[in-house]
Design an enzyme around this catalytic site. Sequence first.
Site: not given
Length: 608
Positions: A12, A15, A116, A248, A260, A262, A294
């Site tokens: 992978g 990040g 956030f 989620q 999405l 944000s 969320r």
Amino acid sequence: MQTHQYDVVIVGAGGAGMRAALEASTRVRTAVITKLYPTRSHTGAAQGGMCAALANVEEDNWEWHTFDTVKGGDYLVDQDAAEVMAKEAIDAVLDLEKMGLPFNRTPEGRIDQRRFGGHTRNHGEAAVRRSCYAADRTGHMILQTLYQQCVKNDVEFFNEFYVLDLLVDHDLAAGDVADGEEVNVSGVVAYELATGQIHVFQAKAVVFATGGAGKIYKTTSNAHTLTGDGMALAYRRGIPLEDMEFFQFHPTGLAGLGILLSEAARGEGGILRNADGERFMERYAPTIKDLAPRDIVARSMANEVREGRGAGPNKDYVLLDLTHLEPAHIDAKLPDITEFARTYLGIEPYTEPVPVYPTAHYAMGGIPTNIEGEVLRNETDVIRGLYAAGEVACVSVHGSNRLGTNSLLDINVFGKRAGRSAAAYAATAPFVELPDAPATTVEAELETIRTRGDGERVADIRRALQETMDANAQVFRTQESLTQALADLKSLRKRYQAVSVQDKSRTFNTDLLEAVELGFLLDIAETVVVGALNRAESRGGHFREDYPNRDDERFMRHTMAYRRPLASADKPAGDGAFDHTEVFDDYQLVLGSKSVTVTRYQPMERKY
């Protein structure tokens, strides 16, 4: 078949994978295997930011960040992991800044920070500015920055190679390996898209960083490639998957599309409104309103719709209102997501509210690891040389609900830790002997599908899978809906045995690989549904309407899902509430459990 030998192989190139590669490649010989070109990895889709208690804009500290993470995860978070993440967050952000990541700046030249959901000051007093960001392209910037550093440091990449098997020296899937017995990784098997050749990578250490599995759902923010490959490969090899029932649903997907928008939009002052123009989050989370975690916002939105207060001709969405913000502010802080609204819905965010509805976004569960990234095969025993980081892993820093911007932090903190641990292990460990004919299973599976005559179409089965998951295992769940989903999955599993592909070629055969990925999706969906059926409570992202309360007495433990043969006598320890086995055609899914690590914060009622 070609054979390669590396000290560390990372699967992978998002990040987490590239952060691990930067740590490992300076110490030992390292390869990164990725089914995508690295800068196409899904980290690039993350928009809002990466949180750290820098206190650049207002008072903050890492202990408040830890508490918010634990509370946001509805107390299923392993608190030792949350403490590590919050403490190391500051250096993780500064590392990226030194690598050249172009964070937004305050007028004084410091890294700017925005609010956030779920991130608060002084244990819930008010929302705090903790998210470090680069407009609404933070994940894209992280991905590009890490890739440039990997190129600079001569990391070796194998692009468009699909890892299809994990090699270990004991048959964990048979369930006959004793607790405490040593189990070692020996490498992975991969399929090269360009040639159709099989490659075996022998490695002292393997790091899985393969991302999530959002494509089990129809309405999702996830790319087509997020098919749970790493989770499914571990699961098939007898490694448990932890807390898979917790998925989620991001509140603000573009209605009907799932693309999405944000949470940064709400962090910058966006307001959710129903058809009456009411700011309805004031009723559900009166303290922090639209910046609640969320899971709470997603359920509140869904509840507005089902109680008849939805907007639009079919009353099936709510509205994200940015019209009170200055256009210059929107352009500076939210350029991409507002362009999405214009492109995909024909909406002008300067003057019109944007239709939004929850979209499947992130798997809180995954391959269980400790804080060093080592993969666990039960509550305590590690598989020597096997590591995982990012969304594929469950160090349980997110518990039952992830706070926004903790994901980009997670991949950097635990990607770094996994890469460092893998390199340290590989520096002294010997290579483990490969099994005889290591690619036999992969070759047989591919040839069976490739050469099969008329059969089931991949797209038909995948569509049916996604539709039943959307209908029966989404924001709200019941015994009835989950039982229906399980019955559908068992039927789809039988249909999958006859899956066929139209493309019979051996090179660039994406049709064939989508068939293999469909098998992974079915594996993951089964663990989600069985775990959700068994967890007769509501916690975080898992909401059972027939059990609307959290039940710490019975369910304050992590779910562990094991795949075992039908004949296996092995039954992982499942005390009472977790004592469950689900039988499929040729295997059984056995549930066990793992204790939650509690250090400083005792469970309490979750209010905002």
